[in-house]
Design a protein around this motif. Structure first.
Motif, PDB file in Angstrom:
ATOM      1  N   THR A   1      44.465  19.587  -0.508  1.00 39.90           N
ATOM      2  CA  THR A   1      44.418  19.051  -1.878  1.00 39.90           C
ATOM      3  C   THR A   1      43.054  19.431  -2.446  1.00 39.90           C
ATOM      4  O   THR A   1      42.151  19.788  -1.694  1.00 39.90           O
ATOM      5  CB  THR A   1      44.521  17.508  -1.920  1.00 39.90           C
ATOM      6  N   LYS A   2      42.905  19.289  -3.750  1.00 40.77           N
ATOM      7  CA  LYS A   2      41.605  19.608  -4.338  1.00 40.77           C
ATOM      8  C   LYS A   2      40.749  18.348  -4.237  1.00 40.77           C
ATOM      9  O   LYS A   2      40.919  17.409  -5.007  1.00 40.77           O
ATOM     10  CB  LYS A   2      41.806  20.040  -5.798  1.00 40.77           C
ATOM     11  N   GLY A   3      39.859  18.325  -3.267  1.00 43.27           N
ATOM     12  CA  GLY A   3      39.068  17.122  -3.031  1.00 43.27           C
ATOM     13  C   GLY A   3      38.041  16.878  -4.119  1.00 43.27           C
ATOM     14  O   GLY A   3      37.643  17.785  -4.824  1.00 43.27           O
ATOM     15  N   THR A   4      37.647  15.597  -4.225  1.00 43.70           N
ATOM     16  CA  THR A   4      36.563  15.267  -5.158  1.00 43.70           C
ATOM     17  C   THR A   4      35.360  14.821  -4.342  1.00 43.70           C
ATOM     18  O   THR A   4      35.491  14.494  -3.159  1.00 43.70           O
ATOM     19  CB  THR A   4      36.966  14.088  -6.069  1.00 43.70           C
ATOM     20  N   LYS A   5      34.211  14.775  -4.995  1.00 42.58           N
ATOM     21  CA  LYS A   5      32.988  14.348  -4.309  1.00 42.58           C
ATOM     22  C   LYS A   5      33.126  12.897  -3.815  1.00 42.58           C
ATOM     23  O   LYS A   5      32.669  12.549  -2.732  1.00 42.58           O
ATOM     24  CB  LYS A   5      31.810  14.461  -5.284  1.00 42.58           C
TER      25      LYS A   5
ATOM     26  N   TYR B   1      33.775   9.210   0.783  1.00 40.41           N
ATOM     27  CA  TYR B   1      34.549   8.165   1.469  1.00 40.41           C
ATOM     28  C   TYR B   1      34.941   8.640   2.874  1.00 40.41           C
ATOM     29  O   TYR B   1      34.775   7.924   3.866  1.00 40.41           O
ATOM     30  CB  TYR B   1      35.814   7.837   0.648  1.00 40.41           C
ATOM     31  N   ILE B   2      35.467   9.863   2.961  1.00 41.22           N
ATOM     32  CA  ILE B   2      35.926  10.391   4.259  1.00 41.22           C
ATOM     33  C   ILE B   2      34.755  10.477   5.239  1.00 41.22           C
ATOM     34  O   ILE B   2      34.823   9.974   6.364  1.00 41.22           O
ATOM     35  CB  ILE B   2      36.566  11.797   4.093  1.00 41.22           C
ATOM     36  N   HIS B   3      33.675  11.090   4.806  1.00 38.43           N
ATOM     37  CA  HIS B   3      32.556  11.335   5.726  1.00 38.43           C
ATOM     38  C   HIS B   3      31.836  10.042   6.123  1.00 38.43           C
ATOM     39  O   HIS B   3      31.381   9.898   7.248  1.00 38.43           O
ATOM     40  CB  HIS B   3      31.574  12.335   5.105  1.00 38.43           C
ATOM     41  N   THR B   4      31.755   9.125   5.163  1.00 37.49           N
ATOM     42  CA  THR B   4      31.101   7.842   5.472  1.00 37.49           C
ATOM     43  C   THR B   4      31.902   7.117   6.547  1.00 37.49           C
ATOM     44  O   THR B   4      31.350   6.608   7.521  1.00 37.49           O
ATOM     45  CB  THR B   4      31.002   6.957   4.203  1.00 37.49           C
ATOM     46  N   ASN B   5      33.227   7.095   6.363  1.00 39.81           N
ATOM     47  CA  ASN B   5      34.056   6.345   7.315  1.00 39.81           C
ATOM     48  C   ASN B   5      34.257   7.082   8.630  1.00 39.81           C
ATOM     49  O   ASN B   5      34.155   6.501   9.699  1.00 39.81           O
ATOM     50  CB  ASN B   5      35.407   6.000   6.673  1.00 39.81           C
ATOM     51  N   LYS B   6      34.538   8.371   8.535  1.00 39.82           N
ATOM     52  CA  LYS B   6      34.856   9.131   9.753  1.00 39.82           C
ATOM     53  C   LYS B   6      33.636   9.295  10.654  1.00 39.82           C
ATOM     54  O   LYS B   6      33.750   9.246  11.872  1.00 39.82           O
ATOM     55  CB  LYS B   6      35.394  10.510   9.339  1.00 39.82           C
ATOM     56  N   THR B   7      32.490   9.480  10.063  1.00 41.42           N
ATOM     57  CA  THR B   7      31.311   9.856  10.842  1.00 41.42           C
ATOM     58  C   THR B   7      30.127   8.906  10.684  1.00 41.42           C
ATOM     59  O   THR B   7      29.565   8.435  11.674  1.00 41.42           O
ATOM     60  CB  THR B   7      30.858  11.282  10.425  1.00 41.42           C
ATOM     61  N   ALA B   8      29.746   8.621   9.426  1.00 39.74           N
ATOM     62  CA  ALA B   8      28.474   7.919   9.218  1.00 39.74           C
ATOM     63  C   ALA B   8      28.482   6.497   9.770  1.00 39.74           C
ATOM     64  O   ALA B   8      27.461   6.005  10.273  1.00 39.74           O
ATOM     65  CB  ALA B   8      28.125   7.920   7.732  1.00 39.74           C
ATOM     66  N   LYS B   9      29.633   5.834   9.711  1.00 38.70           N
ATOM     67  CA  LYS B   9      29.658   4.441  10.195  1.00 38.70           C
ATOM     68  C   LYS B   9      29.395   4.363  11.695  1.00 38.70           C
ATOM     69  O   LYS B   9      28.869   3.364  12.190  1.00 38.70           O
ATOM     70  CB  LYS B   9      30.980   3.759   9.829  1.00 38.70           C
TER      71      LYS B   9
ATOM     72  N   SER C   1      33.188  23.164   0.555  1.00 39.23           N
ATOM     73  CA  SER C   1      34.358  23.527  -0.262  1.00 39.23           C
ATOM     74  C   SER C   1      34.367  22.782  -1.594  1.00 39.23           C
ATOM     75  O   SER C   1      34.905  23.260  -2.576  1.00 39.23           O
ATOM     76  CB  SER C   1      35.668  23.284   0.505  1.00 39.23           C
ATOM     77  N   VAL C   2      33.781  21.603  -1.641  1.00 43.63           N
ATOM     78  CA  VAL C   2      33.837  20.817  -2.884  1.00 43.63           C
ATOM     79  C   VAL C   2      32.608  21.043  -3.770  1.00 43.63           C
ATOM     80  O   VAL C   2      32.732  21.252  -4.979  1.00 43.63           O
ATOM     81  CB  VAL C   2      34.021  19.307  -2.574  1.00 43.63           C
TER      82      VAL C   2
END
Ligand code: GRG
Length: 296
Positions: free
Chosen positions: A168-172, A177-185, A252-253
């Motif tokens: 999909t065409k991701g937004t910032k 949201y993805i990176h904060t939850n998947k990795t940063a937390k 990519s974004v």
């Protein structure tokens, strides 16, 4: 990692973590022999141990040493992280054959073993926190932090959104949201666990959590960048997969230049969060930069 002396420091912490993991696994007399083989294979594969090292450093910073509780907490977060990699590599998820420079767990064994090995590491992490931490209220706090970071409002939420965002065409906003939850937390959690084991004051705890979240986001941005520039043989995992899978990534974004700038900004903000600790926090400052400049 870029800086030689810093790499030595991380190597020392990794050794401590590896020894604890080996000891804890050896003590599990009731585990089926084949399952133990799979657990040893994935846990002893050469991971960087960055989350577990962060637990030890944060405890050291607030209490003067990485005590036994911190060593247990470091092993626990490494187990949860390793479980996430095993499951992430499965055909139903990212479908990868190569991790930490070795065939992935489902390739070296089989899919059912890999699913169960992941389940085993996830549950074992909480078992060791419950049984090895020397004080019940510390154990409960550690369990709470780890469950929140890895659970459905943390790493799993990030993974769900990540899979949904493919092609999909991701937004910032979505990306953050993805990176904060998947990795940063998970990085925030590592800092929190170290602070708890070192009996940090509330103010110290908050600053370390902020630092952890910022370096975690920076780490994922550098992971996105390495996926574009890195070589599989050096990374120990398949490079170039994000673009092929149509993943929503920072390059990519927002583009490569902005991604690098953002990584630097986050490292600066992470360093600023350490201000109350003064020069005592220099290792953590170096860590923020090293994570950004790493080559694997
Ligand atoms: C929850 C079912 C389920 C699966 C977990 C969230 C998740 C799926 C997997 C996360 C895997 C992943 C690619 C996360 C991004 C964070 C990241 C860059 C992981 C790699 O961490 P490193 O580089 O790995 O620290 P090593 O091998 O060095 O430990």
């Amino acid at each position: 990692m870029s800086n030689g002396s810093f790499r030595t420091q991380l190597g020392r912490k990794a050794k401590t973590v590896n020894n604890t993991l080996r000891r804890l696994l050896a003590a599990q007399a009731m585990i089926n022999t084949d399952m133990k083989k799979a657990l040893r294979y994935t846990l002893e594969a050469p991971g960087k141990r960055v989350r577990s090292a962060l637990v030890l450093w944060c405890c050291e910073l607030v209490s003067g040493k990485a005590n036994r509780n911190a060593q247990i907490a470091a092993a626990a977060i490494e187990m949860v992280h390793t479980y996430s990699l095993i499951h992430d590599d499965l055909p139903a998820m990212d479908n990868d054959d190569f991790r930490r420079g070795l065939p992935t767990c489902h390739k070296a064994f089989d899919e059912a073993t890999a699913i169960l090995a992941g389940d085993a590491l996830l549950t074992l992490a909480f078992e060791i926190l419950a049984s090895e931490i020397d004080n019940p209220s510390t154990a409960v706090r550690l369990v709470g932090e780890l469950a929140q970071a890895a659970g459905p409002a943390g790493m799993i939420a990030g993974q769900v959104a990540d899979l949904k965002a493919e092609k999909t065409k991701g937004t910032k906003k979505l990306l953050e949201y993805i990176h904060t939850n998947k990795t940063a937390k998970m990085f925030r959690c590592a800092a929190a666990m170290g602070a708890i084991c070192g009996r940090a004051k509330k103010n110290q705890f908050d600053h370390l959590c902020e630092y952890g979240l910022k370096i975690g986001l920076g780490f994922q941005i550098s992971d996105d960048i390495l996926d574009v520039y890195g070589a599989s043989s050096h990374l120990g995992k398949t490079a170039g997969k994000d673009a092929k899978a149509g993943k929503t990534t920072y390059p990519s974004v927002v583009g490569m230049k902005k991604s690098k700038k953002l990584g630097e900004k986050l490292a600066g903000e992470a360093a600023a969060a350490l201000k109350p600790f003064g020069r005592k926090a220099d290792t953590l400052r170096q860590f923020a930069t090293a994570l950004l400049e790493r080559t694997k």
